[in-house]
Design an enzyme around this catalytic site. Structure first.
Site, PDB file in Angstrom:
ATOM      1  N   LYS A 176       1.067   5.403  -2.138  1.00 10.23           N
ATOM      2  CA  LYS A 176       0.766   6.647  -1.435  1.00 10.23           C
ATOM      3  C   LYS A 176       1.967   7.592  -1.439  1.00 10.23           C
ATOM      4  O   LYS A 176       1.810   8.818  -1.521  1.00 10.23           O
ATOM      5  CB  LYS A 176       0.317   6.338  -0.009  1.00 10.23           C
ATOM      6  CG  LYS A 176      -1.038   5.626   0.054  1.00 10.23           C
ATOM      7  CD  LYS A 176      -2.134   6.453  -0.583  1.00 10.23           C
ATOM      8  CE  LYS A 176      -3.517   5.867  -0.372  1.00 10.23           C
ATOM      9  NZ  LYS A 176      -4.594   6.686  -0.976  1.00 10.23           N
ATOM     10  N   TYR A 230       0.804  -1.229   0.000  1.00 13.00           N
ATOM     11  CA  TYR A 230       0.000   0.000   0.000  1.00 13.00           C
ATOM     12  C   TYR A 230       0.838   1.282   0.000  1.00 13.00           C
ATOM     13  O   TYR A 230       0.571   2.212  -0.756  1.00 13.00           O
ATOM     14  CB  TYR A 230      -0.888  -0.039   1.240  1.00 13.00           C
ATOM     15  CG  TYR A 230      -1.751   1.165   1.521  1.00 13.00           C
ATOM     16  CD1 TYR A 230      -2.819   1.498   0.699  1.00 13.00           C
ATOM     17  CD2 TYR A 230      -1.532   1.947   2.659  1.00 13.00           C
ATOM     18  CE1 TYR A 230      -3.628   2.589   0.985  1.00 13.00           C
ATOM     19  CE2 TYR A 230      -2.339   3.030   2.950  1.00 13.00           C
ATOM     20  CZ  TYR A 230      -3.385   3.356   2.125  1.00 13.00           C
ATOM     21  OH  TYR A 230      -4.194   4.421   2.411  1.00 13.00           O
TER      22      TYR A 230
END
Length: 337
Positions: free
Chosen positions: A188, A184
């Protein structure tokens, strides 16, 4: 702007906002608050039923009876779908592009790097980076299309117009890497780099608007990056189903916020005119530690001073975090859990 300014940098009353990831969690809370402040809101998500329910919910919080709301079901990981989203929103908005676009779609599938299937790594990049990238690319092409030189009166009116805003929702994991967020966090972090680069690049277009001879965009465009931490939402419940125990241990004492609290903090930062917006104290500390070449908020004085303090503090915090992970491996092994 920012810390020493009393100006409202993010008026939304009467303006049109396009918001992806708008049917649940932070996006749903943002849609409600924007409706309460008088904005016309278009929300985008995949699930039509959730979209319909959210439209009814935000309509009930509208500030004025003549506000308008639209729901679009779309797959934000597709470039062509993002173009369709903008086309439909512009048509619905009386052939005028939206004033504010918020790339908020995203999801977290945490896990250890080598235990996570390559397909999941790819899907996380698609959902958390490419969805925002595609929307930014299509939106800025639309907004920055040059118009022919205007007469002096039209030029002055354009200069006084409220700027358009493109907002990207990233995460505090863009600032500090944590074990178990490797599927993840890279996406980001990439969003932070994209926002930094776009913010500088847009100076070219802002400068051209001062020319009386060259074609230039009709409106100034502002870029913002919102980086929340833990949000108590359906998405958080879902990610905990796959989250490794060591990640849960690292996060156990972190402050948590509701979707409403995060939405309000994000909008407050936008009203101040901030560029990188964090929504609680721990996230503020993580932000100033990792700004690098990113612009500081306001005049930058608070960020610089806070950054010095946190730079010293991180000499002690980082070894503590890494030591916790090492001891977990010693006591429990490295199996996925």
């Amino acid at each position: 702007m920012g810390f020493f300014s009393s100006k409202q940098h993010f008026p939304v009353e009467g303006r049109t906002v396009l918001l992806t990831g708008g049917s649940s969690g932070m996006g749903r809370a943002l849609a409600k608050k924007l409706a309460e402040q008088g904005a016309n809101v278009c929300i985008v998500a995949r699930n039509q039923q959730k979209l319909d329910e959210t439209i009814d919910y935000i309509k009930s919080h509208a500030k004025f009876p003549n506000q308008r709301f639209l729901a679009i079901s779309a797959d934000c990981t597709s470039a062509t779908e993002n173009t369709r989203i903008l086309d439909e929103t512009t048509t619905w908005n009386n052939s005028t592009p939206p004033d504010i676009i918020w790339a908020n779609a995203g999801s977290s599938s945490p896990g250890l790097f080598i235990d996570t299937p390559l397909e999941t790594h790819r899907a996380q990049m698609d959902m958390n980076y490419w969805s925002s990238f595609y929307l930014a690319h299509a939106s800025l092409k639309l907004w920055l299309s040059p118009s022919s030189p205007q007469d002096k009166k039209e030029k002055e009116e354009a200069k006084r117009a409220e700027p358009r805003h493109f907002i990207i929702t990233s995460s505090v994991v863009a600032f500090v890497g944590l074990a178990g967020y490797t599927p993840y966090a890279p996406a980001k972090a990439a969003l932070k780099s994209l926002a930094d680069s776009l913010r500088m690049e847009l100076n070219l277009y802002s400068g051209s608007r001062q020319s009386s001879t060259h074609p230039s965009p009709t409106s100034e465009v502002k870029i913002h990056l919102v980086c929340p931490a833990t949000i108590l939402s359906p998405g958080y419940d879902a990610e905990n189903e796959t989250k490794h125990a060591v990640t849960k241990m690292l996060e156990e004492d972190d402050p948590k916020q509701t979707s409403e609290q995060v939405a309000e903090a994000a909008l407050k930062g936008l009203r101040r005119g901030d560029y990188v917006i964090t929504t609680q104290w721990l996230a503020h500390a993580m932000r100033v530690c990792a700004l690098g070449g990113s612009p500081r908020n306001g005049w930058g004085i608070v960020d610089v001073l806070f950054g010095w303090v946190m730079g010293v503090a991180w000499l002690f915090i980082a070894p503590v975090l890494e030591g916790k992970v090492w001891r977990w491996g010693r006591d429990h092994g490295c199996a996925s859990a």
